[in-house]
Design a protein around this motif. Structure first.
Motif, mmCIF file in Angstrom:
data_model
loop_
_atom_site.group_PDB
_atom_site.id
_atom_site.type_symbol
_atom_site.label_atom_id
_atom_site.label_comp_id
_atom_site.label_asym_id
_atom_site.label_seq_id
_atom_site.Cartn_x
_atom_site.Cartn_y
_atom_site.Cartn_z
ATOM 1 N N ALA A 155 0.821 -1.218 0.000
ATOM 2 C CA ALA A 155 0.000 0.000 0.000
ATOM 3 C C ALA A 155 0.855 1.269 0.000
ATOM 4 O O ALA A 155 0.348 2.354 0.320
ATOM 5 N N ASP A 156 2.117 1.153 -0.370
ATOM 6 C CA ASP A 156 2.999 2.318 -0.427
ATOM 7 C C ASP A 156 2.472 3.314 -1.454
ATOM 8 O O ASP A 156 2.273 2.972 -2.619
ATOM 9 N N GLN A 157 2.273 4.560 -1.029
ATOM 10 C CA GLN A 157 1.791 5.603 -1.933
ATOM 11 C C GLN A 157 2.921 6.495 -2.444
ATOM 12 O O GLN A 157 2.711 7.297 -3.351
ATOM 13 N N ALA A 158 4.103 6.369 -1.848
ATOM 14 C CA ALA A 158 5.244 7.160 -2.288
ATOM 15 C C ALA A 158 6.064 6.429 -3.347
ATOM 16 O O ALA A 158 6.535 7.030 -4.319
ATOM 17 N N LEU A 159 6.259 5.140 -3.147
ATOM 18 C CA LEU A 159 7.001 4.306 -4.080
ATOM 19 C C LEU A 159 6.051 3.247 -4.619
ATOM 20 O O LEU A 159 5.535 2.428 -3.860
ATOM 21 N N LEU A 160 5.832 3.254 -5.910
ATOM 22 C CA LEU A 160 4.860 2.364 -6.532
ATOM 23 C C LEU A 160 5.541 1.093 -7.036
ATOM 24 O O LEU A 160 6.764 1.053 -7.207
ATOM 25 N N PRO A 161 4.767 0.039 -7.273
ATOM 26 C CA PRO A 161 5.368 -1.235 -7.680
ATOM 27 C C PRO A 161 6.228 -1.159 -8.939
ATOM 28 O O PRO A 161 7.122 -1.993 -9.127
ATOM 29 N N VAL A 162 5.995 -0.170 -9.793
ATOM 30 C CA VAL A 162 6.812 -0.020 -11.000
ATOM 31 C C VAL A 162 8.295 0.132 -10.647
ATOM 32 O O VAL A 162 9.169 -0.217 -11.447
ATOM 33 N N CYS A 163 8.592 0.593 -9.431
ATOM 34 C CA CYS A 163 9.982 0.781 -9.018
ATOM 35 C C CYS A 163 10.752 -0.531 -8.914
ATOM 36 O O CYS A 163 11.988 -0.525 -8.879
#
Length: 297
Positions: free
Chosen positions: A248-256
């Motif tokens: 549920a990270d809103q700063a770092l998204l799974p695309v990273c």
């Protein structure tokens, strides 16, 4: 957990380091991010202390560690140098486990790339490999949008704005990335105390100002970033590598995470449902259990 503290002379700076566990146990060094301090890892340390010697420094610019003046003093080479000095003191003769979250992950990656023989296992909790993150910023509009706050933190007036109303905006920044149920009045008071340390706010913000990351504005067309021109083998992390990812990270998204396996051939990714960017606070037992299994096999 019984904590002890040491002051480590890293040459240019002095580091305040929290320690837990037996000194002769396998070493785990844990690096915090922004806007935190060593206690970001406190609950994880407590869960690991029976099996490991765990060290969590305040990194330069934060809390009780030195806060050198000037943006240049926060370039990654200096941050890695601080860690190298501490690691050489705590574990001079054998490799150690290195863990990092947020900005701490950036330092952990940089150290692991520079000193691969010194790191037995690399653990990253909601942090990003520099090449993967830079690509995401250039190519993924959602990640670019999520990272626009970086411009605000690099601005000349960031200290004045963030310190207003007893650090109201910094508190809101922590709470804005998740429900932040862990962020109670006692923790807020402790964090405010670290931010009040002379020079701390400028020191911590200088991490952003010193970073070479290119963060385009929404819709801006740019295809160049210095890091992407460098040979990819400079960014390899050959040791066993665990990524713990609060989904549920809103700063770092799974695309990273896309493309990370190109740099980390021994990669394991464990996604943690119900956890945000602040996974260390929200799921410390899950993080500690995963680290223990990964390290001990």
């Amino acid at each position: 957990m019984e904590l002890r503290f040491l002051q480590h002379d890293a040459g240019a700076v002095s580091l305040n380091v929290a320690m837990a566990g037996e000194p002769d146990a396998p070493l785990v060094i844990c690096l915090h991010g922004f806007p935190e301090y060593w206690a970001a890892w406190a609950d994880v340390m407590a869960a690991l202390a029976d099996d490991f010697c765990v060290a969590a420094p305040d990194q330069r610019g934060f809390n009780l560690s030195s806060k050198p003046e000037g943006v240049e003093r926060y370039r990654v080479k200096h941050l890695v140098g601080d860690l190298a000095s501490l690691a050489n003191r705590l574990s001079p003769d054998r490799p150690f486990v290195l863990a990092g979250h947020d900005w701490g992950a950036s330092v952990a990656y940089a150290y692991a790339m520079a000193y691969p023989d010194r790191v037995s296992h690399l653990v990253i909790a909601n942090g990003v490999h520099p090449v993967c993150f830079q690509r995401a910023l250039l190519e993924d509009e959602a990640q670019r949008q999520a990272s626009q706050y970086i411009h605000r933190l690099r601005a000349e007036d960031a200290e004045a704005l963030l310190s207003q109303d007893d650090f109201r905006r910094l508190i809101r920044m922590v709470e804005g990335f998740s429900a932040a149920d862990f962020f109670d009045d006692a923790m807020k008071a402790a964090y405010r105390e670290t931010w009040r340390q002379p020079g701390a706010l400028t020191g911590t913000l200088n991490w952003y100002r010193a970073s070479p990351l290119v963060v385009p504005a929404p819709g801006e067309t740019t295809g160049h970033a210095m890091i992407l021109d460098m040979p990819e083998d400079q960014f390899a992390v050959p040791m066993p590598h665990l990524v713990l990812w609060g989904e549920a990270d809103q700063a770092l998204l799974p695309v990273c995470l896309e493309g990370l396996d190109r740099f980390a051939p021994r990669l394991t990714v464990q996604r943690i449902a119900g956890a945000s960017h602040w996974v260390l606070h929200e799921k410390p037992d899950t993080v500690a259990d995963a680290m223990r299994r990964f390290i001990l096999g």
